[in-house]
Design a protein around this motif. Structure first.
Motif, PDB file in Angstrom:
ATOM      1  N   HIS A 156     -21.989  46.548  13.486  1.00 33.51           N
ATOM      2  CA  HIS A 156     -21.031  46.537  14.603  1.00 33.51           C
ATOM      3  C   HIS A 156     -19.858  45.577  14.372  1.00 33.51           C
ATOM      4  O   HIS A 156     -18.702  45.979  14.432  1.00 33.51           O
ATOM      5  N   LYS A 157     -20.150  44.301  14.113  1.00 31.01           N
ATOM      6  CA  LYS A 157     -19.051  43.329  13.966  1.00 31.01           C
ATOM      7  C   LYS A 157     -18.209  43.632  12.735  1.00 31.01           C
ATOM      8  O   LYS A 157     -16.999  43.421  12.736  1.00 31.01           O
ATOM      9  N   ASN A 158     -18.842  44.165  11.670  1.00 26.24           N
ATOM     10  CA  ASN A 158     -18.084  44.520  10.470  1.00 26.24           C
ATOM     11  C   ASN A 158     -17.189  45.729  10.737  1.00 26.24           C
ATOM     12  O   ASN A 158     -16.075  45.793  10.227  1.00 26.24           O
ATOM     13  N   LEU A 159     -17.683  46.651  11.543  1.00 24.38           N
ATOM     14  CA  LEU A 159     -16.880  47.830  11.881  1.00 24.38           C
ATOM     15  C   LEU A 159     -15.679  47.430  12.722  1.00 24.38           C
ATOM     16  O   LEU A 159     -14.611  48.035  12.620  1.00 24.38           O
ATOM     17  N   LEU A 160     -15.846  46.402  13.559  1.00 23.85           N
ATOM     18  CA  LEU A 160     -14.710  45.898  14.335  1.00 23.85           C
ATOM     19  C   LEU A 160     -13.648  45.319  13.402  1.00 23.85           C
ATOM     20  O   LEU A 160     -12.448  45.501  13.621  1.00 23.85           O
ATOM     21  N   ARG A 161     -14.091  44.635  12.349  1.00 17.73           N
ATOM     22  CA  ARG A 161     -13.148  44.091  11.362  1.00 17.73           C
ATOM     23  C   ARG A 161     -12.430  45.227  10.631  1.00 17.73           C
ATOM     24  O   ARG A 161     -11.226  45.154  10.371  1.00 17.73           O
ATOM     25  N   LEU A 162     -13.186  46.275  10.301  1.00 17.08           N
ATOM     26  CA  LEU A 162     -12.591  47.426   9.631  1.00 17.08           C
ATOM     27  C   LEU A 162     -11.558  48.093  10.546  1.00 17.08           C
ATOM     28  O   LEU A 162     -10.471  48.470  10.102  1.00 17.08           O
ATOM     29  N   ALA A 163     -11.885  48.219  11.829  1.00 17.19           N
ATOM     30  CA  ALA A 163     -10.951  48.793  12.805  1.00 17.19           C
ATOM     31  C   ALA A 163      -9.691  47.939  12.908  1.00 17.19           C
ATOM     32  O   ALA A 163      -8.574  48.464  13.018  1.00 17.19           O
ATOM     33  N   TYR A 164      -9.873  46.623  12.852  1.00 19.04           N
ATOM     34  CA  TYR A 164      -8.722  45.716  12.907  1.00 19.04           C
ATOM     35  C   TYR A 164      -7.797  45.957  11.719  1.00 19.04           C
ATOM     36  O   TYR A 164      -6.574  46.021  11.867  1.00 19.04           O
ATOM     37  N   LEU A 165      -8.378  46.097  10.522  1.00 19.02           N
ATOM     38  CA  LEU A 165      -7.561  46.363   9.337  1.00 19.02           C
ATOM     39  C   LEU A 165      -6.783  47.663   9.492  1.00 19.02           C
ATOM     40  O   LEU A 165      -5.614  47.744   9.113  1.00 19.02           O
ATOM     41  N   LEU A 166      -7.430  48.653  10.064  1.00 18.45           N
ATOM     42  CA  LEU A 166      -6.770  49.943  10.268  1.00 18.45           C
ATOM     43  C   LEU A 166      -5.679  49.829  11.328  1.00 18.45           C
ATOM     44  O   LEU A 166      -4.557  50.302  11.124  1.00 18.45           O
ATOM     45  N   ASP A 167      -5.974  49.176  12.448  1.00 19.47           N
ATOM     46  CA  ASP A 167      -5.007  49.054  13.551  1.00 19.47           C
ATOM     47  C   ASP A 167      -3.783  48.232  13.167  1.00 19.47           C
ATOM     48  O   ASP A 167      -2.686  48.473  13.679  1.00 19.47           O
ATOM     49  N   THR A 168      -3.965  47.259  12.305  1.00 20.51           N
ATOM     50  CA  THR A 168      -2.848  46.391  11.923  1.00 20.51           C
ATOM     51  C   THR A 168      -2.187  46.826  10.615  1.00 20.51           C
ATOM     52  O   THR A 168      -1.366  46.093  10.064  1.00 20.51           O
ATOM     53  N   SER A 169      -2.544  48.007  10.142  1.00 22.14           N
ATOM     54  CA  SER A 169      -1.991  48.575   8.901  1.00 22.14           C
ATOM     55  C   SER A 169      -2.171  47.649   7.700  1.00 22.14           C
ATOM     56  O   SER A 169      -1.322  47.587   6.818  1.00 22.14           O
ATOM     57  N   GLN A 170      -3.277  46.935   7.672  1.00 22.65           N
ATOM     58  CA  GLN A 170      -3.587  46.065   6.536  1.00 22.65           C
ATOM     59  C   GLN A 170      -4.617  46.710   5.621  1.00 22.65           C
ATOM     60  O   GLN A 170      -5.187  46.051   4.766  1.00 22.65           O
ATOM     61  N   HIS A 171      -4.866  47.995   5.808  1.00 21.64           N
ATOM     62  CA  HIS A 171      -5.888  48.704   5.048  1.00 21.64           C
ATOM     63  C   HIS A 171      -5.397  49.031   3.655  1.00 21.64           C
ATOM     64  O   HIS A 171      -4.206  49.177   3.403  1.00 21.64           O
ATOM     65  N   THR A 172      -6.342  49.099   2.732  1.00 20.28           N
ATOM     66  CA  THR A 172      -6.029  49.518   1.362  1.00 20.28           C
ATOM     67  C   THR A 172      -6.934  50.695   1.025  1.00 20.28           C
ATOM     68  O   THR A 172      -6.579  51.828   1.276  1.00 20.28           O
ATOM     69  N   SER A 173      -8.114  50.417   0.492  1.00 19.03           N
ATOM     70  CA  SER A 173      -9.075  51.480   0.204  1.00 19.03           C
ATOM     71  C   SER A 173     -10.297  51.275   1.091  1.00 19.03           C
ATOM     72  O   SER A 173     -10.572  50.149   1.522  1.00 19.03           O
ATOM     73  N   LEU A 174     -11.026  52.332   1.355  1.00 18.09           N
ATOM     74  CA  LEU A 174     -12.217  52.231   2.201  1.00 18.09           C
ATOM     75  C   LEU A 174     -13.208  51.246   1.604  1.00 18.09           C
ATOM     76  O   LEU A 174     -13.715  50.366   2.297  1.00 18.09           O
ATOM     77  N   PHE A 175     -13.478  51.375   0.339  1.00 15.20           N
ATOM     78  CA  PHE A 175     -14.429  50.475  -0.311  1.00 15.20           C
ATOM     79  C   PHE A 175     -13.945  49.023  -0.274  1.00 15.20           C
ATOM     80  O   PHE A 175     -14.691  48.112   0.094  1.00 15.20           O
ATOM     81  N   GLY A 176     -12.700  48.796  -0.638  1.00 19.52           N
ATOM     82  CA  GLY A 176     -12.144  47.435  -0.634  1.00 19.52           C
ATOM     83  C   GLY A 176     -12.138  46.838   0.770  1.00 19.52           C
ATOM     84  O   GLY A 176     -12.483  45.672   0.966  1.00 19.52           O
ATOM     85  N   ASP A 177     -11.758  47.654   1.749  1.00 22.23           N
ATOM     86  CA  ASP A 177     -11.730  47.171   3.123  1.00 22.23           C
ATOM     87  C   ASP A 177     -13.127  46.927   3.665  1.00 22.23           C
ATOM     88  O   ASP A 177     -13.354  45.985   4.436  1.00 22.23           O
TER      89      ASP A 177
END
Length: 182
Positions: A156-177
């Motif tokens: 859960h908490k890790n998925l929130l971090r992943l969502a944050y990366l997506l929402d703030t356009s700081q995402h790179t690759s799924l594996f890396g993120d």
């Protein structure tokens, strides 16, 4: 306490079947029983059927199934209804292909013993995030066993971090993120 109601013959029969079915040394058998003594209550025939069912559901050789059970004996306690529900969740909710499901289970045998509702929640949230970003969707289908293991470890908490990366356009690759979120 139910173990105390078993006869010596029932216990030895179950132990023999378990040892033969999973090709266990006496030390390995002892380790499994220390992790899950309730295995004795199931009986040899039930255990044999469960190992065969696992082999059929996952389309893996008996030696690989034996290794999974040695690693995570709680799989047997979970039962086939739980395995099927969890396999179905990985196939349908996360839309993994059968080979990826095999890889996921090999990397994390405990996926088979999770409560289906718990797995649906975690995988559902992950699937929702992946659907929002086309490059992540594309990447998910090509992840290796080790990479998929990292992605499926997200809670859960890790998925929130992943969502944050997506929402703030700081995402790179799924594996890396996913590694970053962990």
């Amino acid at each position: 306490p139910g173990i105390l109601t078993l006869s010596h013959i029932q216990i030895s029969s179950t132990l023999s079947c378990l040892q033969e079915q999973l090709q266990l040394s006496p030390a390995e058998l002892g380790q499994i029983l220390m992790k899950d003594p309730g295995i004795l209550i199931r009986g040899g025939r039930v255990l044999q059927e469960q190992v065969q069912d696992l082999q059929e559901y996952l389309a893996l050789p008996a030696a690989v199934i034996a290794r999974l059970v040695r690693c995570c004996p709680g799989i047997l306690a979970a039962g086939s209804a739980v395995w099927l529900a969890n396999i179905r969740t990985l196939l349908e909710v996360l839309q993994l292909n059968p080979q990826q499901v095999q890889s996921a289970v090999l990397a994390q045998p405990s996926l088979l013993q999770k409560q289906p509702s718990e797995l649906v929640d975690a995988v559902g949230h992950l699937a929702q995030l992946v659907r929002q970003h086309q490059p992540w969707r594309d990447e998910l289908n090509g992840l290796s066993q080790q990479q998929l293991d990292v992605v499926l470890r997200l809670q859960h908490k890790n998925l929130l971090r992943l969502a944050y990366l997506l929402d703030t356009s700081q995402h790179t690759s799924l594996f890396g993120d996913a590694r970053l979120a962990l």
